[in-house]
Design an enzyme around this catalytic site. Structure first.
Site, mmCIF file in Angstrom:
data_model
loop_
_atom_site.group_PDB
_atom_site.id
_atom_site.type_symbol
_atom_site.label_atom_id
_atom_site.label_comp_id
_atom_site.label_asym_id
_atom_site.label_seq_id
_atom_site.Cartn_x
_atom_site.Cartn_y
_atom_site.Cartn_z
ATOM 1 C CG HIS A 252 123.879 5.337 50.864
ATOM 2 N ND1 HIS A 252 124.098 4.162 51.568
ATOM 3 C CD2 HIS A 252 122.824 5.094 50.053
ATOM 4 C CE1 HIS A 252 123.210 3.263 51.200
ATOM 5 N NE2 HIS A 252 122.416 3.808 50.289
ATOM 6 N N PRO B 3 139.003 -4.345 51.876
ATOM 7 C CG PRO B 3 137.406 -6.014 51.984
ATOM 8 C CD PRO B 3 138.884 -5.772 52.023
ATOM 9 C CE LYS C 140 138.528 5.783 50.782
ATOM 10 N NZ LYS C 140 137.397 6.624 50.335
HETATM 11 C C1 PHB Z 1 130.078 -3.705 49.278
HETATM 12 O O1 PHB Z 1 130.374 -4.779 48.736
HETATM 13 O O2 PHB Z 1 128.964 -3.166 49.103
HETATM 14 C C2 PHB Z 1 131.061 -3.016 50.177
HETATM 15 C C3 PHB Z 1 132.255 -3.617 50.446
HETATM 16 C C4 PHB Z 1 133.164 -2.969 51.280
HETATM 17 C C5 PHB Z 1 132.846 -1.742 51.845
HETATM 18 C C6 PHB Z 1 131.638 -1.153 51.545
HETATM 19 C C7 PHB Z 1 130.737 -1.796 50.697
HETATM 20 O O3 PHB Z 1 133.705 -1.120 52.669
#
Ligand code: PHB
Ligand code: APR
Length: 389
Positions: free
Chosen positions: A72, A292, A296
């Protein structure tokens, strides 16, 4: 049994460390509390930093990621009025890879099997003995039998609830923690993603994230009070809430369907210092937890692995201990920067119960600034794709 590096925990950090060490000719044994099926059944995040992608290449486990993963260029940040695109590739020359953590873990298990590495599942009562001597060993029970594993070093890759961190005497370590007053309700669905890149939404109806695993598997999150229970959230209620948080053109074209996984994750920032106790080294979630929001979790575990794997190879192959002596400080320097970014993203995108109206204005002003300042977008991009190791 005897090995060079005993690894407690067969999650992504333990497996990646073992794979890289084995490729460098260092012997390892992994002790994992759960079955392999259980480890692989956990649904976790799916955005890989550029550095993590390089590590997976170096570990020889990148073929399926390259074939099935989705690079991406950027992601979107929205509120009720604005939709801001942060183009990491334009701003930093780098991209992120959207590829599920479960897939990474599956690829690592296959690679370790191909290496013939000993991975003992369903171990109990793991005890790390004599970590401050030159001859540490690990005791554990499997199939009702008490066993001993002698080693030169121990890597604590056993997550937040493991034994490794607790092996460091409490008066020899310091914990830093911030618990956020909300959770993320996540849903996985066999539906087409509603947008070509991730959308982080800070709407007047609360936070939401539109993410994906592939062109046929979507992952969505909404902010919920910590007291909420999953069974209070029907799929229908979830989709309605989610669509109320996302911009009309994203929500309008959204394909909805039955959830195949639904769970609530609490949000917390946590760091334990130091990451070393004699010949025991903490790696990944055993030492730190991030909310989340900044994606990270896995990526910080990967940078810990980068520092420790190089340090252990130097110590075991060249007798050079500068790496292991500097491991804790070096890893913590990057950990605190990722802690700051994850905390900033969480503060910038979520409503906090009991907050005053000024707080909401600050979130709006932060997004406005992001829309008008290339410097602000570059700062976010540099942190999102991953700061240098
Ligand atoms: C995901 O589960 O795809 C996900 C979770 C937290 C993020 C980005 C993606 O910050
Ligand atoms: N003995 C052996 N294994 C243990 C023990 C123990 N006492 N305690 C826990 N484990 C195992 C768990 O069963 C789990 O498989 O250690 C593993 C730790 O894996 P993770 O929790 O996934 O931690 P880590 O490998 O550091 O990966 C960090 O996982 O939680 C996500 O967001 C996090 O993405 C980050 C990544």
């Amino acid at each position: 049994m005897r090995t060079e590096v005993a690894i407690i925990g067969g999650g992504p950090s333990g497996l990646l460390l073992s794979q890289l060490l084995n490729k460098a000719g260092v012997a390892t044994v992994i002790l994992e509390r759960s079955s392999r099926e259980h480890v692989l059944s956990r649904i976790r995040a799916g955005v890989l930093e550029w550095g993590t992608v390089q590590m997976l290449h170096e570990a020889g486990v990148s073929d399926r990621m390259e074939a099935e993963g989705d690079p991406h260029d950027g992601c979107y940040f929205t509120d009720d009025d604005l939709m801001v695109h942060v183009n990491f590739h334009e701003l930093t020359g780098k991209r992120v890879m959207v590829y599920g953590q479960t897939e990474v873990t599956t690829d690592l298990y296959e690679a370790q099997d191909a290496m013939g590495t000993t991975i003992v599942h369903n171990v109990e009562d793991v005890v790390i003995q004599d970590p401050t001597t030159n001859a540490p060993y690990v005791e554990y029970t499997v199939n009702g039998e008490r066993r001993r594993l002698d080693c030169a070093y121990v890597a604590g890759c056993d997550g937040f609830h493991g034994v490794s961190r607790k092996t460091i005497p409490e008066d020899k370590r310091k914990e830093f923690e911030r618990v956020y007053p909300f959770g993320w309700l996540g849903v996985l669905s066999r539906t087409k993603p509603s947008h070509h890149e991730l959308v982080y939404a800070n709407s007047s109806n609360g936070f939401a994230l539109a993410s994906m695993r592939s062109q046929t598997l979507s992952r969505y999150y909404v902010q919920v009070p910590l007291t909420d229970k999953v069974d209070e959230w029907s799929d229908e209620r979830f989709w309605t809430k989610l669509q109320s948080c996302l911009p009309a053109d994203v929500a309008g074209s959204m394909e909805t369907g039955p959830s195949i996984e639904k769970s609530i994750a609490p949000l917390r920032s946590f760091v334990n210092e130091p990451l070393r106790w004699g010949r025991l080294f903490l790696v990944g979630d055993s030492a730190h937890i991030v909310p989340p929001t900044g994606a990270k979790g896995l990526n910080l575990a990967a940078s810990d692995v980068f520092y420790l794997y190089n340090a252990l190879v130097d110590a075991l192959k060249k007798g050079d201990e500068t790496g292991i002596d500097g491991y804790s400080e070096r890893a913590l320097t990057r950990i605190w920067k990722a802690m700051r970014f994850s905390w900033q993203m969480t503060t910038m995108l979520h409503q906090f119960e009991g907050e005053d109206s000024f707080a909401g204005q600050m979130r709006k002003a932060t997004l406005k600034h992001l829309s008008q300042s290339e410097t602000a977008r570059r700062d976010l991009a540099e942190n999102y794709i991953g700061l240098p190791y």
